[in-house]
Design a protein around this motif. Structure first.
Motif: not given
Lengths: 139, 401
Positions: A41-45, A91-96, B221-223, B337, B346
């Motif tokens: 998962y993508l934790a953050t940017i 990665f939909p989790g990148a939204y935030e 997927g949605y972290s 974060r 999300n």
């Protein structure tokens, strides 16, 4: 993965940093997602405003659950044209993270249609077109 | 031209706005969740943020590393110890400081006490949301025991302020140790009782089970993090992965449940609270000897350049701090974060398809709500017929316009 890597760095305490070219960011993310399918998962940017080098640095923190390990994909975009392709479809989790970087740092993620201002910043700051986390933003 | 060709007009006459956000009456997050419902069924959800953005990241850039320690623990009231732990460790990685074994155990004790009371709080709120007000009162009463234990340990009921670079700020003696142990022994049967209640009570079960089911791949997927991740069967816990502070030395297990529904998330929380209780007991029995408190006067004032990325398992999930330093007394950039940011922002997709009544339940199994109702009337101009159709059929192209 190796073909996209410009150089490898190291972040404390034990995170491997892979510096890549901004134009390859989508390919890198796709390659990562395919090789660790279902366990990543993508934790953050984290965006950093590097005024001296005239760039914005973007750190994509990716956590690989199988390996219990977080890796960092680092890239830079020019400060006068802060645009980079979105990874929200990968990665939909990148939204935030993307919405926050756009609102506070002014980095545009091309292809992300959910970006909006104000997301976090107050309305009066947005009205003056200020990106609060930039180093030249008045405090 | 266009007007002549038009055969259909869509009017959307009914918009019923129920403004409940941004301060949700049930929970503390100032977020507005806008729900678009078709009858009882949620067709779209939107999360609106920005009601409580305090600019802490900018504030931390403007203050010294030392002051930032106290700012970081004020990011969140409920989980302040994990915030200061994460920040402190990120700075320690930069400066190459290492706390003593006793200090590490005391840090973990503070964080685990916090996890117990945080999990009790959210379970109490869940009880209130599903209509069990007395259960809410009971859980909150027993939560006070943990707050007392935290006060004995740190001196404060809420703000721990126990961390300092290279150690802790307060040590505990045998009298305090015994007092905390007594409280934990009093708490244990209560936690077991509540866990059993959530698992076996038919009303709670029928209200929570199979509501808001999330598949493992969706969660990743949605972290989404923390109990949501583990409630969907993914064994990922920062305490086990990074083994920071004393977690590598203390025996404990990662709790997971395969169901992925709201009940699974609440039960993961109860099990984790019980696991944390065991960790606290182990720490009190096996506290290493030696110094724990650091002499703050001897600590460095200027920190070296570099980057560090610390992770911590907060009660709500993985909390991360990224610190970029160019050398000097102030950090160049601090990125925080929090797990709630991801879990709430999300998760808008997860309400779709559920009934409005289920929204608060899913919400509390990760958080707030607002309802809007929209419905369309399709006018067939050719035949002069008017029919009412749900918006979702238009979206799904089930209605020919």
């Amino acid at each position: 993965m190796k073909q996209y890597m410009v150089r490898k760095e190291f972040m404390k305490p034990n995170r491997d940093v892979y510096v890549v070219n901004a134009k390859n960011i989508r390919d890198v993310m796709k390659a990562l997602k395919e090789s660790y399918s279902g366990g990543i998962y993508l934790a953050t940017i984290a965006a950093v405003d590097k005024v001296k080098e005239n760039v914005f640095e973007l750190n994509y923190f990716i956590h690989i659950v199988y390996l219990s390990k977080t890796i960092v994909i680092k890239t830079t975009v020019p400060r006068d044209n802060p645009r980079i392709d979105t990874v929200i479809d990968i990665f939909p989790g990148a939204y935030e993270a993307e919405a926050e970087a756009y609102d506070l740092m002014g980095i545009e993620f091309v292809g992300n249609k959910y970006l909006k201002r104000p997301f976090f910043a107050p309305v009066d700051v947005v009205a003056q077109n200020i990106y609060p986390l930039r180093k030249d933003a008045p405090v | 031209m266009a007007e002549r060709e038009a055969t259909t007009v869509i009017k959307i006459p009914i918009t019923l706005d129920i403004p409940i956000g941004p301060q949700h009456p049930a929970i503390h997050e100032p977020v507005m969740l806008k729900i678009y419902a078709d009858g009882e069924e949620v067709v779209h959800a939107e999360v609106n943020t920005g009601y409580n953005h305090r600019g802490i990241e900018k504030l931390m850039e403007k203050n010294s590393f030392y002051k930032d320690k106290f700012i970081s623990s004020r990011v969140c009231g409920i989980c302040n110890a994990v915030h200061e732990n994460c920040y402190t460790r990120a700075v320690e990685y930069l400066a190459g400081l290492e706390p003593s074994p006793r200090a590490k155990y005391i840090r973990v004790l503070a964080m685990e006490l916090e996890r117990i009371h945080s999990h009790m709080l959210i379970n109490a709120i869940m009880a209130e949301v599903i209509g069990f007000d007395t259960l809410f009162m009971y859980i909150m009463r027993d939560r006070e025991l943990v707050m007392k234990a935290k006060e004995i340990l740190t001196g404060n009921r809420v703000e721990a302020e126990i961390h300092m670079f290279g150690g802790v700020r307060r040590d505990i003696d045998d009298v305090k140790k015994d007092k905390i142990m007594d409280i934990l022994k009093k708490l244990e049967p209560r936690l077991k009782y509540y866990r059993k209640l959530f698992e076996e009570d038919p009303t709670i079960n029928s209200r929570l089970a199979e509501i808001g089911i999330l598949k493992p791949e969706t969660v990743l997927g949605y972290s989404l993090l923390g109990p949501i991740l583990r409630g969907s069967g993914i064994k990922s816990d920062v305490r086990a992965e990074d083994k920071y502070d004393a977690y590598g030395e203390i025996p404990w297990t990662v709790i997971t449940r395969p169901e992925g529904d709201s009940l699974a998330r609440m039960l993961v929380r109860w099990d984790e609270a019980l696991e944390s209780l065991e960790i606290c007991k182990y720490i009190l029995e096996h506290l290493p000897q030696g110094p724990a408190v650091v002499d703050e006067r001897k600590l460095p004032r200027v920190f070296p350049p570099g980057e560090s990325y610390a992770r911590v398992e907060a009660p709500r999930g993985e909390l991360v701090y990224y610190i970029n330093s160019v050398g000097g007394a102030n950090p160049y950039r601090v990125k925080i974060r929090t797990p709630s940011a991801v879990n709430i922002i999300n998760s808008a997709f997860s309400y779709v398809g559920h009934s409005i009544a289920d929204v608060p339940v899913i919400l509390v199994s990760y958080d707030p709500c607002i309802s809007c109702m929209e419905r369309a009337i399709v006018l067939d101009l050719k035949n002069n017929v008017e029919k009412r159709v749900p918006l979702k059929y238009i979206a799904q192209k089930k209605v020919r316009l």
